[in-house]
Design a protein around this motif. Structure first.
Motif, PDB file in Angstrom:
ATOM      1  N   ALA A  93       0.798  -1.131  -0.037  1.00 56.05           N
ATOM      2  CA  ALA A  93      -0.055  -0.068  -0.176  1.00 56.05           C
ATOM      3  C   ALA A  93       0.885   1.217   0.037  1.00 56.05           C
ATOM      4  O   ALA A  93       0.642   2.303  -0.742  1.00 56.05           O
ATOM      5  CB  ALA A  93      -0.894   0.045   1.032  1.00 56.05           C
ATOM      6  N   GLU A  94       2.021   1.262   0.797  1.00 49.05           N
ATOM      7  CA  GLU A  94       2.751   2.297   0.806  1.00 49.05           C
ATOM      8  C   GLU A  94       3.404   2.432  -0.560  1.00 49.05           C
ATOM      9  O   GLU A  94       3.689   3.734  -0.971  1.00 49.05           O
ATOM     10  CB  GLU A  94       3.972   2.171   1.934  1.00 49.05           C
ATOM     11  N   PHE A  95       3.935   1.345  -1.276  1.00 49.73           N
ATOM     12  CA  PHE A  95       4.483   1.583  -2.385  1.00 49.73           C
ATOM     13  C   PHE A  95       3.794   2.039  -3.613  1.00 49.73           C
ATOM     14  O   PHE A  95       3.943   3.142  -4.154  1.00 49.73           O
ATOM     15  CB  PHE A  95       4.986   0.022  -2.774  1.00 49.73           C
ATOM     16  N   TYR A  96       2.330   1.771  -3.327  1.00 48.64           N
ATOM     17  CA  TYR A  96       1.512   2.234  -4.400  1.00 48.64           C
ATOM     18  C   TYR A  96       1.279   3.802  -4.102  1.00 48.64           C
ATOM     19  O   TYR A  96       1.204   4.822  -4.812  1.00 48.64           O
ATOM     20  CB  TYR A  96      -0.022   1.572  -4.535  1.00 48.64           C
ATOM     21  N   HIS A  97       1.177   4.034  -2.543  1.00 49.16           N
ATOM     22  CA  HIS A  97       0.842   5.695  -2.350  1.00 49.16           C
ATOM     23  C   HIS A  97       2.145   6.535  -2.895  1.00 49.16           C
ATOM     24  O   HIS A  97       2.074   7.488  -3.558  1.00 49.16           O
ATOM     25  CB  HIS A  97       0.986   5.700  -0.780  1.00 49.16           C
ATOM     26  N   GLN A  98       3.339   5.951  -2.580  1.00 52.35           N
ATOM     27  CA  GLN A  98       4.412   6.752  -3.204  1.00 52.35           C
ATOM     28  C   GLN A  98       4.478   6.869  -4.655  1.00 52.35           C
ATOM     29  O   GLN A  98       4.869   7.822  -5.303  1.00 52.35           O
ATOM     30  CB  GLN A  98       5.920   6.112  -2.488  1.00 52.35           C
ATOM     31  N   ALA A  99       4.067   5.873  -5.364  1.00 53.65           N
ATOM     32  CA  ALA A  99       3.935   5.972  -6.858  1.00 53.65           C
ATOM     33  C   ALA A  99       3.043   7.170  -7.226  1.00 53.65           C
ATOM     34  O   ALA A  99       3.185   7.624  -8.098  1.00 53.65           O
ATOM     35  CB  ALA A  99       3.586   4.683  -7.435  1.00 53.65           C
ATOM     36  N   GLN A 100       1.811   7.153  -6.670  1.00 55.26           N
ATOM     37  CA  GLN A 100       0.842   8.236  -6.777  1.00 55.26           C
ATOM     38  C   GLN A 100       1.298   9.471  -6.501  1.00 55.26           C
ATOM     39  O   GLN A 100       0.901  10.256  -7.602  1.00 55.26           O
ATOM     40  CB  GLN A 100      -0.377   7.712  -5.924  1.00 55.26           C
ATOM     41  N   GLN A 101       2.218   9.533  -5.359  1.00 55.74           N
ATOM     42  CA  GLN A 101       2.799  10.801  -5.134  1.00 55.74           C
ATOM     43  C   GLN A 101       3.947  11.205  -6.288  1.00 55.74           C
ATOM     44  O   GLN A 101       4.608  12.212  -6.128  1.00 55.74           O
ATOM     45  CB  GLN A 101       3.404  11.033  -3.911  1.00 55.74           C
ATOM     46  N   GLY A 102       4.303  10.203  -7.087  1.00 54.92           N
ATOM     47  CA  GLY A 102       5.475  10.411  -8.131  1.00 54.92           C
ATOM     48  C   GLY A 102       6.943  10.303  -7.478  1.00 54.92           C
ATOM     49  O   GLY A 102       7.811  10.830  -7.985  1.00 54.92           O
ATOM     50  N   LYS A 103       7.008   9.562  -6.204  1.00 54.44           N
ATOM     51  CA  LYS A 103       8.262   9.530  -5.494  1.00 54.44           C
ATOM     52  C   LYS A 103       9.240   8.445  -6.216  1.00 54.44           C
ATOM     53  O   LYS A 103      10.347   8.283  -6.111  1.00 54.44           O
ATOM     54  CB  LYS A 103       8.035   9.229  -4.219  1.00 54.44           C
ATOM     55  N   LEU A 104       8.440   7.512  -6.799  1.00 56.08           N
ATOM     56  CA  LEU A 104       8.848   6.406  -7.637  1.00 56.08           C
ATOM     57  C   LEU A 104       8.073   5.909  -8.568  1.00 56.08           C
ATOM     58  O   LEU A 104       6.794   6.357  -8.455  1.00 56.08           O
ATOM     59  CB  LEU A 104       9.478   5.189  -6.575  1.00 56.08           C
ATOM     60  N   LYS A 105       8.568   5.139  -9.418  1.00 51.43           N
ATOM     61  CA  LYS A 105       7.772   4.499 -10.451  1.00 51.43           C
ATOM     62  C   LYS A 105       7.648   3.323 -10.718  1.00 51.43           C
ATOM     63  O   LYS A 105       8.696   2.358 -10.212  1.00 51.43           O
ATOM     64  CB  LYS A 105       8.181   5.246 -11.769  1.00 51.43           C
ATOM     65  N   PHE A 106       6.551   2.511 -11.014  1.00 51.08           N
ATOM     66  CA  PHE A 106       6.566   0.930 -11.022  1.00 51.08           C
ATOM     67  C   PHE A 106       7.443   0.314 -11.834  1.00 51.08           C
ATOM     68  O   PHE A 106       7.951  -0.670 -11.765  1.00 51.08           O
ATOM     69  CB  PHE A 106       5.042   0.625 -11.461  1.00 51.08           C
ATOM     70  N   VAL A 161      13.830  -5.199  -0.543  1.00 49.93           N
ATOM     71  CA  VAL A 161      13.975  -4.182  -1.715  1.00 49.93           C
ATOM     72  C   VAL A 161      12.913  -3.059  -1.530  1.00 49.93           C
ATOM     73  O   VAL A 161      13.337  -2.007  -1.575  1.00 49.93           O
ATOM     74  CB  VAL A 161      14.076  -5.050  -3.016  1.00 49.93           C
ATOM     75  N   ILE A 162      11.643  -3.517  -1.472  1.00 51.13           N
ATOM     76  CA  ILE A 162      10.553  -2.642  -1.578  1.00 51.13           C
ATOM     77  C   ILE A 162      10.677  -1.634  -0.265  1.00 51.13           C
ATOM     78  O   ILE A 162      10.486  -0.496  -0.365  1.00 51.13           O
ATOM     79  CB  ILE A 162       9.221  -3.386  -1.776  1.00 51.13           C
ATOM     80  N   ILE A 163      11.233  -2.271   0.816  1.00 51.71           N
ATOM     81  CA  ILE A 163      11.089  -1.567   2.069  1.00 51.71           C
ATOM     82  C   ILE A 163      12.099  -0.548   1.908  1.00 51.71           C
ATOM     83  O   ILE A 163      12.112   0.603   2.510  1.00 51.71           O
ATOM     84  CB  ILE A 163      11.233  -2.487   3.227  1.00 51.71           C
ATOM     85  N   ASP A 164      13.358  -0.939   1.400  1.00 50.60           N
ATOM     86  CA  ASP A 164      14.323  -0.048   1.192  1.00 50.60           C
ATOM     87  C   ASP A 164      13.925   1.176   0.367  1.00 50.60           C
ATOM     88  O   ASP A 164      14.508   2.283   0.588  1.00 50.60           O
ATOM     89  CB  ASP A 164      15.533  -0.600   0.561  1.00 50.60           C
ATOM     90  N   ARG A 165      13.083   1.001  -0.634  1.00 49.10           N
ATOM     91  CA  ARG A 165      12.593   1.959  -1.593  1.00 49.10           C
ATOM     92  C   ARG A 165      11.739   2.864  -0.945  1.00 49.10           C
ATOM     93  O   ARG A 165      11.881   4.196  -1.098  1.00 49.10           O
ATOM     94  CB  ARG A 165      11.975   1.181  -2.919  1.00 49.10           C
ATOM     95  N   ALA A 201       7.738  -6.139  -6.355  1.00 48.79           N
ATOM     96  CA  ALA A 201       6.488  -6.085  -5.446  1.00 48.79           C
ATOM     97  C   ALA A 201       5.632  -7.148  -5.764  1.00 48.79           C
ATOM     98  O   ALA A 201       5.127  -7.753  -4.968  1.00 48.79           O
ATOM     99  CB  ALA A 201       5.745  -4.600  -5.818  1.00 48.79           C
ATOM    100  N   ALA A 202       5.567  -7.582  -7.102  1.00 52.57           N
ATOM    101  CA  ALA A 202       4.612  -8.688  -7.621  1.00 52.57           C
ATOM    102  C   ALA A 202       5.382 -10.226  -6.799  1.00 52.57           C
ATOM    103  O   ALA A 202       4.587 -10.817  -6.350  1.00 52.57           O
ATOM    104  CB  ALA A 202       4.609  -8.766  -8.976  1.00 52.57           C
ATOM    105  N   LEU A 203       6.669 -10.227  -6.671  1.00 56.28           N
ATOM    106  CA  LEU A 203       7.244 -11.291  -6.198  1.00 56.28           C
ATOM    107  C   LEU A 203       7.144 -11.324  -4.638  1.00 56.28           C
ATOM    108  O   LEU A 203       6.739 -12.274  -4.169  1.00 56.28           O
ATOM    109  CB  LEU A 203       8.704 -11.307  -6.126  1.00 56.28           C
ATOM    110  N   MET A 204       7.014 -10.005  -4.004  1.00 50.06           N
ATOM    111  CA  MET A 204       6.772  -9.987  -2.495  1.00 50.06           C
ATOM    112  C   MET A 204       5.421 -10.362  -2.196  1.00 50.06           C
ATOM    113  O   MET A 204       5.161 -11.062  -1.218  1.00 50.06           O
ATOM    114  CB  MET A 204       6.758  -8.614  -1.984  1.00 50.06           C
ATOM    115  N   ILE A 205       4.304 -10.124  -3.090  1.00 46.44           N
ATOM    116  CA  ILE A 205       3.154 -10.488  -2.879  1.00 46.44           C
ATOM    117  C   ILE A 205       2.628 -11.752  -3.155  1.00 46.44           C
ATOM    118  O   ILE A 205       1.940 -12.706  -2.607  1.00 46.44           O
ATOM    119  CB  ILE A 205       2.084  -9.273  -3.192  1.00 46.44           C
TER     120      ILE A 205
END
Length: 86
Positions: free
Chosen positions: A16-29, A77-81, A63-67
């Motif tokens: 959820a945080e990964f998606y949130h930051q992607a929406q904010q433009g902090k990172l890209k999928f 890796v996602i936590i680090d990002r 993220a897909a591997l994580m889930i």
């Protein structure tokens, strides 16, 4: 009273945080990530079978591997990002 182990349920909050930051433009999928040997930890699923320092994935793939297979290396890796503090 019955207790249930939470195990990998925290990965949903991380996603959820990964998606949130992607929406904010902090990172890209589509941001690329090269798997590092130091990423591999116990509980690595598919990541443990990939070639470190060679295998390139997108953050979405990680993220897909994580889930999908609950890969702990991908989770780290996602936590680090996204940042542990978030």
């Amino acid at each position: 009273m019955k207790f249930f182990r939470r195990a990998s349920s925290i990965k949903i909050a991380i996603l959820a945080e990964f998606y949130h930051q992607a929406q904010q433009g902090k990172l890209k999928f589509t941001d690329p990530y090269t798997l590092q040997r130091t990423d591999l930890v116990g509980g690595s699923g598919i990541a443990g079978a990939l070639t470190p320092d060679v295998t390139r994935l997108t953050l979405r793939d990680v993220a897909a591997l994580m889930i999908s297979v609950s890969d702990n290396s991908a989770t780290n890796v996602i936590i680090d990002r996204v940042g542990m503090e978030t």
